[in-house]
Structures are given as C-alpha cells and as structure tokens.
Design a protein around this motif. Structure first.
Motif, PDB file in Angstrom:
ATOM      1  N   GLY A  86       0.831  -1.202   0.000  1.00 19.18           N
ATOM      2  CA  GLY A  86       0.000   0.000   0.000  1.00 19.18           C
ATOM      3  C   GLY A  86       0.866   1.252   0.000  1.00 19.18           C
ATOM      4  O   GLY A  86       0.579   2.240  -0.679  1.00 19.18           O
ATOM      5  N   GLN A  87       1.960   1.186   0.751  1.00 16.29           N
ATOM      6  CA  GLN A  87       2.821   2.360   0.850  1.00 16.29           C
ATOM      7  C   GLN A  87       3.445   2.699  -0.505  1.00 16.29           C
ATOM      8  O   GLN A  87       3.566   3.868  -0.870  1.00 16.29           O
ATOM      9  N   ALA A  88       3.840   1.668  -1.252  1.00 13.25           N
ATOM     10  CA  ALA A  88       4.399   1.899  -2.594  1.00 13.25           C
ATOM     11  C   ALA A  88       3.349   2.565  -3.481  1.00 13.25           C
ATOM     12  O   ALA A  88       3.660   3.484  -4.258  1.00 13.25           O
ATOM     13  N   ALA A  89       2.092   2.128  -3.346  1.00 13.61           N
ATOM     14  CA  ALA A  89       1.019   2.689  -4.182  1.00 13.61           C
ATOM     15  C   ALA A  89       0.772   4.156  -3.831  1.00 13.61           C
ATOM     16  O   ALA A  89       0.594   5.001  -4.718  1.00 13.61           O
ATOM     17  N   VAL A  90       0.775   4.464  -2.544  1.00  7.13           N
ATOM     18  CA  VAL A  90       0.538   5.846  -2.115  1.00  7.13           C
ATOM     19  C   VAL A  90       1.677   6.743  -2.612  1.00  7.13           C
ATOM     20  O   VAL A  90       1.451   7.819  -3.195  1.00  7.13           O
ATOM     21  N   ALA A  91       2.914   6.294  -2.427  1.00  3.93           N
ATOM     22  CA  ALA A  91       4.072   7.109  -2.852  1.00  3.93           C
ATOM     23  C   ALA A  91       4.060   7.316  -4.368  1.00  3.93           C
ATOM     24  O   ALA A  91       4.262   8.434  -4.860  1.00  3.93           O
ATOM     25  N   ALA A  92       3.802   6.243  -5.119  1.00  5.94           N
ATOM     26  CA  ALA A  92       3.811   6.342  -6.584  1.00  5.94           C
ATOM     27  C   ALA A  92       2.729   7.303  -7.068  1.00  5.94           C
ATOM     28  O   ALA A  92       2.912   8.029  -8.056  1.00  5.94           O
ATOM     29  N   THR A  93       1.598   7.311  -6.369  1.00  7.74           N
ATOM     30  CA  THR A  93       0.490   8.195  -6.755  1.00  7.74           C
ATOM     31  C   THR A  93       0.922   9.658  -6.705  1.00  7.74           C
ATOM     32  O   THR A  93       0.713  10.419  -7.657  1.00  7.74           O
ATOM     33  N   PHE A  94       1.533  10.061  -5.587  1.00 12.83           N
ATOM     34  CA  PHE A  94       1.969  11.462  -5.478  1.00 12.83           C
ATOM     35  C   PHE A  94       3.052  11.768  -6.513  1.00 12.83           C
ATOM     36  O   PHE A  94       3.045  12.821  -7.151  1.00 12.83           O
ATOM     37  N   ALA A 119       5.121  14.187   5.334  1.00 12.04           N
ATOM     38  CA  ALA A 119       5.740  15.216   6.187  1.00 12.04           C
ATOM     39  C   ALA A 119       7.257  15.178   6.132  1.00 12.04           C
ATOM     40  O   ALA A 119       7.908  16.222   6.262  1.00 12.04           O
ATOM     41  N   TYR A 120       7.855  13.989   5.959  1.00  9.98           N
ATOM     42  CA  TYR A 120       9.316  13.899   6.084  1.00  9.98           C
ATOM     43  C   TYR A 120      10.030  13.332   4.855  1.00  9.98           C
ATOM     44  O   TYR A 120      11.129  13.777   4.527  1.00  9.98           O
ATOM     45  N   THR A 121       9.463  12.325   4.192  1.00  8.22           N
ATOM     46  CA  THR A 121      10.206  11.685   3.095  1.00  8.22           C
ATOM     47  C   THR A 121      10.094  12.471   1.794  1.00  8.22           C
ATOM     48  O   THR A 121      11.124  12.820   1.186  1.00  8.22           O
ATOM     49  N   LEU A 122       8.877  12.748   1.349  1.00  8.06           N
ATOM     50  CA  LEU A 122       8.731  13.453   0.061  1.00  8.06           C
ATOM     51  C   LEU A 122       9.388  14.833   0.072  1.00  8.06           C
ATOM     52  O   LEU A 122       9.942  15.245  -0.968  1.00  8.06           O
ATOM     53  N   PRO A 123       9.377  15.580   1.202  1.00  6.44           N
ATOM     54  CA  PRO A 123      10.087  16.867   1.193  1.00  6.44           C
ATOM     55  C   PRO A 123      11.570  16.716   0.828  1.00  6.44           C
ATOM     56  O   PRO A 123      12.180  17.622   0.259  1.00  6.44           O
ATOM     57  N   GLN A 124      12.160  15.534   1.116  1.00  4.74           N
ATOM     58  CA  GLN A 124      13.572  15.325   0.733  1.00  4.74           C
ATOM     59  C   GLN A 124      13.735  15.239  -0.785  1.00  4.74           C
ATOM     60  O   GLN A 124      14.842  15.314  -1.309  1.00  4.74           O
ATOM     61  N   TYR A 125      12.620  15.035  -1.485  1.00  2.00           N
ATOM     62  CA  TYR A 125      12.651  15.010  -2.947  1.00  2.00           C
ATOM     63  C   TYR A 125      11.951  16.236  -3.536  1.00  2.00           C
ATOM     64  O   TYR A 125      11.539  16.243  -4.690  1.00  2.00           O
TER      65      TYR A 125
END
Ligand code: PLP
Length: 429
Positions: A86-94, A119-125
C-alpha cells in the motif's frame, strides 16, 4: 458483459476468464520474470505497443493484470496498477503528478507511515505537504496554492476512524483544477466507491481487507478516468508534455482518459520497480473473491462489539462511525451506507496501564499492529507502536494513552464478546 455484473459477481469473476487451452478455473499464477518472443518482429511490435502481450514482469504480468482488472472493475475505474505494498502505491500516486517545488494538501487524519511519507520523506525530494484538520474545509481551500497538485484524504482514516466528506473535498479540489485522491483501504469498494462522490484517484493497501487473510502485502492505484488533465495542461506537465523519463511520450495523447495510470505504470513502476509478485497478486485476487461476505460479517461483528463496549463499566468511550454517538455518523451513512468496516477504537478506564493490561489479557484476539485480517486483532498503541511518545505527543497524534484499537474479524461474535468481557474484567479499576 462485465460492466453489468453486480459487485459480488465481479469480485469473483472480473479480470479472469479460463483460457481456451488449459481452462484453469482458478486464476493461474504466471510466476515468471520474462516472456518469450515469437521472432524479432513480434518483440518489435510488443515494444512499440502494436500488439497486446507481455515482455518482462516488471512491465506487466498476466496474473497481476487480472488482479488489476478485478480491482478497476470493483472501484469503477478505467485502470488500476498493483504494487508491492500500500505504501508503494501511495508514494507512486503522489510522484506521478508532483515534483520539485510542488505540494500536496492533505487531511492530517492519516495512517502514520503515510503521514511520515508526506511530512518527512517526500520533502527530501522537493515535494511538500500541507495538512488540514479533516473537518476544516475552509483551511483546506486556504492551503491550496499555485504549486498544489492534489488534495488527499483517507475515506475512513487509520487509526482515528475519521470519515472524510469526499464530495465536499472533491468540490474544493475541482474548483482549483486539482484531483482528489482518496485512500480507500479501510472502507474498500464494497462499502464506499469514492469515484461516485467525485474523487479522481483511489489508492489501497490490499494487505488489509481486500486480501483479507493477512498473508500478503500489496497495494493498488485506481484511475477514475474522470479528471481532465489536459484542461489544466500547465499544472500537470508530467502528463501533458513530452516526458523524458518515457522516451518523450505525452501521456494525455497516448493514454487519453487513462493518462494518470499510464504514467504511474510506465514511469513510477517501471523505473522504481516496486512490483507485486504474481504469487502475491494471486493470493490477493483470491481474497477479493470473498470480500463482500467477509465485510458483511466484519461490519455485523464490529457493530455488536461497539454497542457491547459502550455499555461496559470498564470502558470510558467507544469510537466507531457506524454508531449513532460518533461525530461522523451522518457521513458514514452518506458514504458507506452506515457500515464502517472493522476498525474500532475504545478507551479503557485506567489509562496507559489499563490499556496494556487489557491487550495482554485477551486470549482469542491476537495482539498485532495489522488490520483487515479475518482474525480479530488488538493493538494498544501507547505500549506498542507509539510507546516512545509522551502523553502530550500521544494526544497530538490523536492517540490517547488508554486507546485500544480493534480490527474486528469474522469469528463467531459470542467468542469475541466472551474474550473481551473476561479481559475487561481483569483490567477494571
Ligand atoms: N494506507 C492505509 C490507510 C493503511 O492503513 C496502510 C497500512 O496500514 C497503508 C496505506 C500502507 O499499506 P502497506 O502496509 O500495505 O504498505
């Protein structure tokens, strides 16, 4: 033909017809990394997309494809993409629509790891998130700016049980030319179909109720095909302009209404590689066959347990949106027909110690952080997942010291009530 089937029939049949040679009634597992070409012309045609077929399992696999078609049918989308979790799906969606300098406006009632991703991972990208209280729609609208790419919420949030006003949020998102993305993990398409209420993309952890056995991780992204990406071409260049990460393809031109899921597959899945294995896809597809009957039983059990706990002298409060005392009860009726799946939380009198004691005193109900299993599971966050947090930080994350979360399963209701009752008596203060 398929589109006229009712939900329960599609759950069993959609996505797979016995093939004419082998005639396997059960969905076969194509556990292979790659597929053979007839000749050079055949491989050229496959790579050019001129013929249908399979090349390599990271790009597509028949078992995974069957699962995707089944989920797309149930969620009433134009396409679905299964992923490793599920986490891979959520990340890929954004990541399919947002890049450096962009942001996502999200309800703060979220599964903890999704909150962390935003809050923390995507801001690094370079992708930021801005959070609003799930009931504060004015705040949601205020947070949207020129770099916002989507509004995001969970239909029933984990673990809070908050129910999102999907139609209200879709209206706000659409007013700003943005899609509404809904994580529909807890409700599943059996209880709630977000696209009927205006959502544009849905995501799921299929590890939970979709699979239902707690034996396999998996995730899925579903595209409604309704969002007019080309109308907001400047806002969504990843879909509407030549994409270097896909040999210059313009996804809205190649995929039309399915542009989103096309890019999610060709860029996010193909290059980041979080594929679902054929074996796992098969196990989840088998689970989906019984989704409707499992969910009927889960909702039946959860409602009885909720009412039992409400009356119990050792219990301080109960939070389950299907019950009349829940602030989101009206929303639960509007979006889920009044039935709100198996996640139920309650507070035991006696705080952190009593919560931990209750968890330990259960003999049938298993202690686990998972949800959505056929087996009823219990989690006391303050002594497990959230044990490092102070009382104040617990409060901020919406988890009180005494909170006990149940993921109600399909066992006989009397056995569940007996186990809960004996455990509550042991921890009564
Ligand atoms: N979304 C929600 C609402 C969840 O509850 C979870 C996991 O509990 C996830 C996403 C992540 O799913 P997975 O554990 O399959 O990666």
């Amino acid at each position: 033909m398929e589109r006229f089937w009712r939900f329960e029939t599609s759950a069993v049949h959609a996505g797979y017809d016995p093939d004419p040679h082998v005639r396997s009634v059960a969905m076969p597992i194509y556990q292979t990394a790659a597929f053979a070409f007839d000749d050079a012309q055949h491989s050229a045609d496959l790579f050019d997309g001129k013929v249908d077929g399979f090349i390599y399992s990271r790009l597509g696999n028949p078992t995974v494809r069957s699962l995707e078609q089944r989920v797309a049918t149930l969620e009433q989308g134009v396409g679905a993409l299964a992923m490793a979790s599920g986490q891979a799906a959520v990340a890929a969606t954004f990541m399919t629509i947002a890049g450096v300098g962009d942001n996502i406006v999200a309800a703060s009632s979220l599964y903890g790891t999704t909150y962390g991703l935003l809050a923390y991972t995507l801001p690094q990208y370079g992708i930021e998130a801005k959070f609003f209280d799930y009931r504060d729609h004015d705040r949601c609208e205020q947070l949207i700016d020129g770099n916002t790419k989507a509004v995001f919420c969970e239909s029933i949030a984990n673990p809070s049980g908050h129910v999102a006003d999907i139609a209200g949020l879709a209206e706000i998102a659409h007013r700003h030319g943005l899609p509404l993305i809904v994580d529909n993990t807890i409700a599943t398409p059996y209880l709630c179909r977000p696209f009927e209420h205006g959502a544009d993309i849905s995501v799921h952890s299929m590890t939970k109720y979709m699979g239902g056995h707690g034996a396999t991780l998996g995730g899925v992204v579903v595209d409604s095909g309704q969002f007019p990406w080309a109308k907001s071409a400047d806002k969504f260049p990843k879909l509407t302009q030549a994409d270097v990460s896909a040999h210059g393809k313009v996804f809205t031109e190649v995929y039309g209404e399915a542009a989103f899921i096309g890019r999610c597959s060709e860029v996010q899945l193909r290059t980041l590689g979080a594929i679902l294995s054929p074996m796992s896809a098969n196990m989840i597809a088998l689970g989906i066959e019984t989704l409707a009957v499992r969910m009927d039983r889960i909702c039946f059990n959860a409602e009885i347990i909720g009412r039992f706990l409400l009356e119990h002298p050792a219990v301080q409060w109960v939070s389950y949106p299907a019950l009349e005392n829940h602030p989101d009860h009206e929303r639960a009726q509007r979006y889920m027909g009044g039935r709100t799946s198996g996640v139920l939380s309650f507070g035991v009198k006696g705080g952190r110690e009593a919560g931990a004691k209750l968890q330990d005193a259960l003999t049938l109900i298993r202690r686990s952080t998972n949800i959505g299993d056929c087996k009823t599971l219990v989690c006391h966050p303050a002594s497990t997942t959230h044990r490092k947090l102070s009382a104040e930080d617990l409060k901020k994350s919406g988890v009180s010291e005494e909170l006990v979360r149940l993921s109600v399963g399909i066992e006989h209701i009397e056995d569940l009530l007996t186990d809960l009752d004996q455990a509550l008596h042991q921890c009564a203060v």
